[in-house]
Motif scaffolding. Structure first.
Motif, PDB file in Angstrom:
ATOM      1  N   CYS A   1       0.781  -1.216  -0.116  1.00 43.09           N
ATOM      2  CA  CYS A   1      -0.073  -0.027  -0.121  1.00 43.09           C
ATOM      3  C   CYS A   1       0.751   1.252  -0.106  1.00 43.09           C
ATOM      4  CB  CYS A   1      -1.102   0.034   1.292  1.00 43.09           C
ATOM      5  SG  CYS A   1      -1.836  -1.422   1.462  1.00 43.09           S
ATOM      6  N   PRO A   2       1.244   1.712  -1.123  1.00 42.34           N
ATOM      7  CA  PRO A   2       2.247   2.681  -1.204  1.00 42.34           C
ATOM      8  C   PRO A   2       1.820   4.003  -0.548  1.00 42.34           C
ATOM      9  CG  PRO A   2       2.492   1.702  -3.376  1.00 42.34           C
ATOM     10  CD  PRO A   2       1.210   1.091  -2.523  1.00 42.34           C
ATOM     11  N   PRO A   3       0.423   4.534  -0.452  1.00 44.00           N
ATOM     12  CA  PRO A   3       0.038   5.791   0.216  1.00 44.00           C
ATOM     13  C   PRO A   3       0.081   5.636   1.815  1.00 44.00           C
ATOM     14  CG  PRO A   3      -1.618   5.238  -1.314  1.00 44.00           C
ATOM     15  CD  PRO A   3      -0.781   3.702  -1.372  1.00 44.00           C
ATOM     16  N   GLU A   4       0.198   4.483   2.393  1.00 50.19           N
ATOM     17  CA  GLU A   4       0.070   4.555   3.616  1.00 50.19           C
ATOM     18  C   GLU A   4       1.180   4.883   4.311  1.00 50.19           C
ATOM     19  OE1 GLU A   4      -1.134   0.751   5.274  1.00 50.19           O
ATOM     20  OE2 GLU A   4      -2.939   0.699   4.188  1.00 50.19           O
ATOM     21  N   GLY A   5       2.394   4.598   3.812  1.00 48.45           N
ATOM     22  CA  GLY A   5       3.758   4.774   4.529  1.00 48.45           C
ATOM     23  C   GLY A   5       4.936   5.504   3.919  1.00 48.45           C
TER      24      GLY A   5
ATOM     25  N   VAL B   1      17.114   6.316   5.167  1.00 47.82           N
ATOM     26  CA  VAL B   1      18.477   6.080   5.930  1.00 47.82           C
ATOM     27  C   VAL B   1      18.192   5.122   7.136  1.00 47.82           C
ATOM     28  CG1 VAL B   1      19.871   7.191   7.455  1.00 47.82           C
ATOM     29  CG2 VAL B   1      18.937   8.523   5.895  1.00 47.82           C
ATOM     30  N   PRO B   2      18.745   3.766   6.800  1.00 47.27           N
ATOM     31  CA  PRO B   2      18.505   2.548   7.607  1.00 47.27           C
ATOM     32  C   PRO B   2      18.584   2.821   8.981  1.00 47.27           C
ATOM     33  CG  PRO B   2      19.869   2.076   5.725  1.00 47.27           C
ATOM     34  CD  PRO B   2      19.799   3.378   5.726  1.00 47.27           C
ATOM     35  N   ALA B   3      19.668   3.745   9.428  1.00 48.49           N
ATOM     36  CA  ALA B   3      19.766   4.141  10.901  1.00 48.49           C
ATOM     37  C   ALA B   3      18.501   4.511  11.524  1.00 48.49           C
ATOM     38  CB  ALA B   3      20.994   5.013  11.179  1.00 48.49           C
ATOM     39  N   PHE B   4      17.769   5.298  10.924  1.00 50.57           N
ATOM     40  CA  PHE B   4      16.347   5.621  11.306  1.00 50.57           C
ATOM     41  C   PHE B   4      15.310   4.648  11.514  1.00 50.57           C
ATOM     42  CE2 PHE B   4      17.936   9.922   9.335  1.00 50.57           C
ATOM     43  CZ  PHE B   4      18.634   9.986  10.426  1.00 50.57           C
ATOM     44  N   THR B   5      15.518   3.437  11.081  1.00 50.07           N
ATOM     45  CA  THR B   5      14.336   2.649  11.089  1.00 50.07           C
ATOM     46  C   THR B   5      13.859   2.240  12.432  1.00 50.07           C
ATOM     47  OG1 THR B   5      15.614   1.228   9.384  1.00 50.07           O
ATOM     48  CG2 THR B   5      13.806  -0.050  10.564  1.00 50.07           C
ATOM     49  N   PHE B   6      14.598   2.390  13.475  1.00 47.38           N
ATOM     50  CA  PHE B   6      14.253   2.237  14.997  1.00 47.38           C
ATOM     51  C   PHE B   6      13.088   2.972  15.230  1.00 47.38           C
ATOM     52  CE2 PHE B   6      14.523   2.382  19.569  1.00 47.38           C
ATOM     53  CZ  PHE B   6      14.149   1.137  19.753  1.00 47.38           C
ATOM     54  N   PHE B   7      13.108   4.426  14.663  1.00 49.82           N
ATOM     55  CA  PHE B   7      12.341   5.402  14.936  1.00 49.82           C
ATOM     56  C   PHE B   7      11.100   5.280  14.206  1.00 49.82           C
ATOM     57  CE2 PHE B   7      16.492   7.123  15.878  1.00 49.82           C
ATOM     58  CZ  PHE B   7      16.239   7.313  17.237  1.00 49.82           C
ATOM     59  N   GLU B   8      10.926   4.369  13.378  1.00 46.20           N
ATOM     60  CA  GLU B   8       9.439   4.000  12.949  1.00 46.20           C
ATOM     61  C   GLU B   8       8.333   3.529  13.966  1.00 46.20           C
ATOM     62  OE1 GLU B   8       8.039   3.679   9.593  1.00 46.20           O
ATOM     63  OE2 GLU B   8       9.403   5.264   9.430  1.00 46.20           O
ATOM     64  N   VAL B   9       8.772   3.181  15.222  1.00 44.60           N
ATOM     65  CA  VAL B   9       8.049   2.866  16.201  1.00 44.60           C
ATOM     66  C   VAL B   9       7.176   3.970  16.734  1.00 44.60           C
ATOM     67  CG1 VAL B   9       7.895   2.257  18.483  1.00 44.60           C
ATOM     68  CG2 VAL B   9       9.550   1.200  17.218  1.00 44.60           C
ATOM     69  N   LEU B  10       7.769   5.330  16.486  1.00 44.14           N
ATOM     70  CA  LEU B  10       6.931   6.532  16.802  1.00 44.14           C
ATOM     71  C   LEU B  10       5.659   6.669  15.992  1.00 44.14           C
ATOM     72  CD1 LEU B  10      10.117   8.827  17.765  1.00 44.14           C
ATOM     73  CD2 LEU B  10       8.686   7.409  19.243  1.00 44.14           C
ATOM     74  N   ASP B  11       5.755   6.132  14.528  1.00 44.52           N
ATOM     75  CA  ASP B  11       4.754   6.635  13.603  1.00 44.52           C
ATOM     76  C   ASP B  11       3.849   5.319  13.629  1.00 44.52           C
ATOM     77  OD1 ASP B  11       5.922   8.952  12.846  1.00 44.52           O
ATOM     78  OD2 ASP B  11       7.076   8.034  11.209  1.00 44.52           O
ATOM     79  N   MET B  12       3.940   4.314  14.266  1.00 40.91           N
ATOM     80  CA  MET B  12       2.969   3.311  14.233  1.00 40.91           C
ATOM     81  C   MET B  12       1.930   3.622  15.275  1.00 40.91           C
ATOM     82  SD  MET B  12       5.286  -0.170  14.918  1.00 40.91           S
ATOM     83  CE  MET B  12       6.051  -0.898  13.559  1.00 40.91           C
ATOM     84  N   PRO B  13       0.617   3.401  14.437  1.00 44.62           N
ATOM     85  CA  PRO B  13      -0.703   3.640  15.171  1.00 44.62           C
ATOM     86  C   PRO B  13      -1.074   3.148  16.484  1.00 44.62           C
ATOM     87  CG  PRO B  13      -1.063   2.369  13.356  1.00 44.62           C
ATOM     88  CD  PRO B  13       0.239   2.567  13.191  1.00 44.62           C
ATOM     89  N   ASP B  14      -0.521   1.913  16.849  1.00 42.19           N
ATOM     90  CA  ASP B  14      -0.757   1.481  18.217  1.00 42.19           C
ATOM     91  C   ASP B  14       0.211   1.361  19.121  1.00 42.19           C
ATOM     92  OD1 ASP B  14      -3.213   0.509  16.810  1.00 42.19           O
ATOM     93  OD2 ASP B  14      -2.247  -1.418  16.103  1.00 42.19           O
ATOM     94  N   THR B  15       1.150   2.448  19.020  1.00 40.82           N
ATOM     95  CA  THR B  15       2.301   2.608  19.822  1.00 40.82           C
ATOM     96  C   THR B  15       1.810   3.129  21.191  1.00 40.82           C
ATOM     97  OG1 THR B  15       3.735   2.644  17.828  1.00 40.82           O
ATOM     98  CG2 THR B  15       4.529   3.414  20.372  1.00 40.82           C
ATOM     99  N   THR B  16       2.156   2.767  22.321  1.00 44.33           N
ATOM    100  CA  THR B  16       1.692   3.299  23.278  1.00 44.33           C
ATOM    101  C   THR B  16       2.563   4.473  23.965  1.00 44.33           C
ATOM    102  OG1 THR B  16       3.046   1.789  24.875  1.00 44.33           O
ATOM    103  CG2 THR B  16       0.724   1.188  24.301  1.00 44.33           C
TER     104      THR B  16
END
Length: 117
Positions: free
Chosen positions: A45-49, A54-69
């Motif tokens: 789904c290209p429009p979703e994300g 930069v691979p080093a920023f992969t860990f910060f994808e947690v901040l953009d996840m909808p179910d993240t507490t």
């Protein structure tokens, strides 16, 4: 040098090595899972994300996840701050060591050494 005997030194080394190995493994697994999540979002789904450039920023994808507490977001933030502070501290120690080593090679008076260093 702070251990009472060889047994305590070995125990401390093993515990430290185990903790570092576990944390490295944890970060590696999280990075792989988050990269897989990014590939799934952008492949199906290209429009979703947005792709991670930069691979080093992969860990910060947690901040953009909808179910993240909030706790998870705070934990990611705390780990990032600790990592940056640790790197900065190591860099400052290295620079201080290099400057001290260079100053000790020359025969400066203590006033000049204080002024330079």
């Amino acid at each position: 040098y702070a251990a009472r005997d060889t047994r305590q030194l070995q125990t401390g080394f093993l515990v430290g090595a185990g903790m570092v190995s576990f944390i490295t493994f944890l970060f590696g697994v999280c990075g792989l899972l988050l990269k897989a999540n990014d590939m799934r979002q952008n492949g199906a789904c290209p429009p979703e994300g947005t792709p991670i450039y930069v691979p080093a920023f992969t860990f910060f994808e947690v901040l953009d996840m909808p179910d993240t507490t909030q706790f998870t977001r705070a934990l990611v933030f705390l780990l990032a701050v600790c990592t940056i502070a640790s790197c900065a501290d190591s860099f400052q120690t290295a620079i201080t060591s290099v400057v001290r080593r260079e100053l000790s090679r020359h025969d400066f008076s203590w006033q000049k050494t204080l002024l330079i260093g």
